[in-house]
Design an enzyme around this catalytic site. Structure first.
Site, PDB file in Angstrom:
ATOM      1  N   LYS A   1       2.776  35.673   8.200  1.00 22.34           N
ATOM      2  CA  LYS A   1       2.665  37.001   8.701  1.00 22.34           C
ATOM      3  C   LYS A   1       1.597  37.423   9.957  1.00 22.34           C
ATOM      4  O   LYS A   1       1.968  38.106  10.616  1.00 22.34           O
ATOM      5  CB  LYS A   1       1.946  37.661   7.121  1.00 22.34           C
ATOM      6  CG  LYS A   1       2.758  37.717   6.076  1.00 22.34           C
ATOM      7  CD  LYS A   1       2.205  38.469   5.106  1.00 22.34           C
ATOM      8  CE  LYS A   1       0.946  38.051   4.592  1.00 22.34           C
ATOM      9  NZ  LYS A   1       1.020  36.750   3.745  1.00 22.34           N
TER      10      LYS A   1
ATOM     11  N   ARG B   1      -1.016  44.255  -1.678  1.00 20.68           N
ATOM     12  CA  ARG B   1      -0.694  42.790  -2.162  1.00 20.68           C
ATOM     13  C   ARG B   1      -0.424  43.093  -3.595  1.00 20.68           C
ATOM     14  O   ARG B   1       0.069  42.133  -4.350  1.00 20.68           O
ATOM     15  CB  ARG B   1      -1.689  41.904  -2.180  1.00 20.68           C
ATOM     16  CG  ARG B   1      -1.552  40.787  -0.906  1.00 20.68           C
ATOM     17  CD  ARG B   1      -2.922  39.859  -1.000  1.00 20.68           C
ATOM     18  NE  ARG B   1      -2.674  38.684  -0.515  1.00 20.68           N
ATOM     19  CZ  ARG B   1      -3.248  38.146   0.714  1.00 20.68           C
ATOM     20  NH1 ARG B   1      -3.592  39.075   1.403  1.00 20.68           N
ATOM     21  NH2 ARG B   1      -2.965  36.912   0.871  1.00 20.68           N
TER      22      ARG B   1
ATOM     23  N   ARG C   1      -2.868  24.309   8.705  1.00 25.50           N
ATOM     24  CA  ARG C   1      -3.210  25.477   9.348  1.00 25.50           C
ATOM     25  C   ARG C   1      -4.662  25.378   9.770  1.00 25.50           C
ATOM     26  O   ARG C   1      -5.361  24.897   9.075  1.00 25.50           O
ATOM     27  CB  ARG C   1      -2.724  26.755   8.432  1.00 25.50           C
ATOM     28  CG  ARG C   1      -3.438  28.158   9.253  1.00 25.50           C
ATOM     29  CD  ARG C   1      -2.718  29.234   8.371  1.00 25.50           C
ATOM     30  NE  ARG C   1      -3.150  29.496   7.012  1.00 25.50           N
ATOM     31  CZ  ARG C   1      -2.958  30.751   6.408  1.00 25.50           C
ATOM     32  NH1 ARG C   1      -2.137  31.530   6.965  1.00 25.50           N
ATOM     33  NH2 ARG C   1      -3.412  30.812   5.225  1.00 25.50           N
TER      34      ARG C   1
ATOM     35  N   ARG D   1      -9.268  26.608   6.579  1.00 21.40           N
ATOM     36  CA  ARG D   1      -9.804  27.691   5.614  1.00 21.40           C
ATOM     37  C   ARG D   1     -10.035  26.938   4.234  1.00 21.40           C
ATOM     38  O   ARG D   1      -9.214  26.271   3.795  1.00 21.40           O
ATOM     39  CB  ARG D   1      -8.985  28.963   5.248  1.00 21.40           C
ATOM     40  CG  ARG D   1      -9.044  30.047   6.593  1.00 21.40           C
ATOM     41  CD  ARG D   1      -8.038  30.805   6.545  1.00 21.40           C
ATOM     42  NE  ARG D   1      -7.533  31.447   5.189  1.00 21.40           N
ATOM     43  CZ  ARG D   1      -6.569  32.123   4.783  1.00 21.40           C
ATOM     44  NH1 ARG D   1      -5.989  33.061   6.029  1.00 21.40           N
ATOM     45  NH2 ARG D   1      -6.374  32.770   3.876  1.00 21.40           N
TER      46      ARG D   1
ATOM     47  N   ARG E   1      -2.496  30.400  -5.264  1.00 22.10           N
ATOM     48  CA  ARG E   1      -2.244  31.447  -4.268  1.00 22.10           C
ATOM     49  C   ARG E   1      -0.779  32.017  -4.246  1.00 22.10           C
ATOM     50  O   ARG E   1      -0.276  33.066  -4.463  1.00 22.10           O
ATOM     51  CB  ARG E   1      -2.645  31.286  -2.784  1.00 22.10           C
ATOM     52  CG  ARG E   1      -4.166  31.413  -2.716  1.00 22.10           C
ATOM     53  CD  ARG E   1      -4.674  31.212  -1.228  1.00 22.10           C
ATOM     54  NE  ARG E   1      -4.310  31.951  -0.286  1.00 22.10           N
ATOM     55  CZ  ARG E   1      -4.354  31.672   0.870  1.00 22.10           C
ATOM     56  NH1 ARG E   1      -4.637  30.436   1.431  1.00 22.10           N
ATOM     57  NH2 ARG E   1      -4.130  32.608   1.802  1.00 22.10           N
TER      58      ARG E   1
HETATM   59  P1  AMP Z   1      -5.260  36.274   3.692  1.00 26.28           P
HETATM   60  O1  AMP Z   1      -5.901  35.858   4.886  1.00 26.28           O
HETATM   61  O2  AMP Z   1      -4.372  37.556   3.864  1.00 26.28           O
HETATM   62  O3  AMP Z   1      -4.355  35.193   3.111  1.00 26.28           O
HETATM   63  O4  AMP Z   1      -6.241  36.642   2.406  1.00 26.28           O
HETATM   64  C1  AMP Z   1      -7.063  35.889   2.059  1.00 26.28           C
HETATM   65  C2  AMP Z   1      -7.723  36.101   0.719  1.00 26.28           C
HETATM   66  O5  AMP Z   1      -8.406  37.495   0.815  1.00 26.28           O
HETATM   67  C3  AMP Z   1      -6.555  36.406  -0.564  1.00 26.28           C
HETATM   68  O6  AMP Z   1      -6.415  35.050  -1.001  1.00 26.28           O
HETATM   69  C4  AMP Z   1      -7.565  37.322  -1.467  1.00 26.28           C
HETATM   70  O7  AMP Z   1      -8.480  36.681  -2.057  1.00 26.28           O
HETATM   71  C5  AMP Z   1      -7.824  38.042  -0.128  1.00 26.28           C
HETATM   72  N1  AMP Z   1      -7.354  39.142   0.132  1.00 26.28           N
HETATM   73  C6  AMP Z   1      -6.869  39.652   1.177  1.00 26.28           C
HETATM   74  N2  AMP Z   1      -6.166  40.726   1.149  1.00 26.28           N
HETATM   75  C7  AMP Z   1      -6.160  41.251  -0.320  1.00 26.28           C
HETATM   76  C8  AMP Z   1      -5.437  42.349  -0.879  1.00 26.28           C
HETATM   77  N3  AMP Z   1      -4.592  43.234  -0.123  1.00 26.28           N
HETATM   78  N4  AMP Z   1      -5.622  42.628  -1.996  1.00 26.28           N
HETATM   79  C9  AMP Z   1      -6.382  41.433  -2.848  1.00 26.28           C
HETATM   80  N5  AMP Z   1      -6.885  40.430  -2.153  1.00 26.28           N
HETATM   81  C10 AMP Z   1      -6.751  40.435  -0.784  1.00 26.28           C
END
Ligand code: AMP
Length: 210
Positions: free
Chosen positions: A13, A88, A123, A156, A167
């Site tokens: 994404k 999400r 990654r 990360r 996840r």
């Molecule tokens: P990402 O970088 O988008 O994979 O987000 C990393 C982490 O941030 C996720 O695993 C969640 O813990 C938190 N997070 C990011 N976006 C959201 C969202 N829309 N709702 C809830 N948690 C989020």
């Protein structure tokens, strides 16, 4: 154009959002990056989000909804934006609808869980600007250094294998139902994200007529 990138963590994404952002001259808004920034600078929101994030769980809806509400009110979102990692959950999607924001397309990147686990382990992200790379599929020009800002590339914490499994579980339970939600609204476009970045980009652009 107002776009949402949907798909499992590690489906690509962020990469597609960066490409579309340049092509369409609209900002990418990544809730993940905003939360990581808050975490680094130790704000109250960052402290609250930390343990959820590190365990691979979702941060509570009201926190991310607040982040998005604030961000979308900024001037640079006037001509459109790309949401990467939001919504999400169904309540987050409903909150977006209730803000009166008319999304044009929801791009669902389809990638198997097996490929995702393989991708996540390689990654790397830039500590400074959040740009993402991969040890095999999207190398930086100089190993460990960001092409865009010369920041340091790191893995990360939540890209470690056990957290990735959690996840993916959270994705299937809480985020995947959004496909049906947006299909009903006639906004869902499905893109195969299984192959290389160029291939996925071609399919993504075609799916929104760009
Ligand atoms: P990402 O970088 O988008 O994979 O987000 C990393 C982490 O941030 C996720 O695993 C969640 O813990 C938190 N997070 C990011 N976006 C959201 C969202 N829309 N709702 C809830 N948690 C989020």
């Amino acid at each position: 154009m107002k776009l949402i990138m949907l798909g499992a963590p590690g489906a690509g994404k962020g990469t597609q959002a960066e490409i579309l952002s340049e092509r369409l001259s609209i900002p990418t808004i990544s809730t993940g990056n905003i939360i990581r920034e808050a975490l680094k600078s130790g704000t109250e929101m960052g402290v609250r989000a930390k343990s959820y994030m590190e365990q691979g769980k979702l941060v509570p809806d009201e926190v991310v909804i607040g982040i998005i509400r604030e961000r979308l009110a900024k001037d640079d979102c006037k001509n459109g934006f790309i949401l990467d990692g939001f919504p999400r959950t169904i309540p987050q999607a409903e909150a977006l609808d209730n803000m009166g924001i008319a999304i044009d397309f929801v791009i669902d990147l389809e990638v198997s869980d097996e490929t995702i686990v393989q991708r996540m382990s390689g990654r790397r992200v830039c500590e400074a600007c959040g740009a993402s790379y991969h040890l095999l599929f999207k190398k930086s020009a100089v190993e460990g250094v960001c092409d865009k800002c010369s920041g340091t590339l790191v893995q990360r914490k939540d890209d470690h294998p056990d957290t990735v499994k959690e996840r993916l579980k959270v994705y299937h339970e809480q985020t995947e139902p959004l496909k049906a939600y947006y299909e009903k609204q006639g906004k869902l476009v499905v893109v195969q994200g299984q192959n290389d970045v160029e291939d996925t980009t071609r399919l993504t652009l075609a799916s929104i007529g760009a």
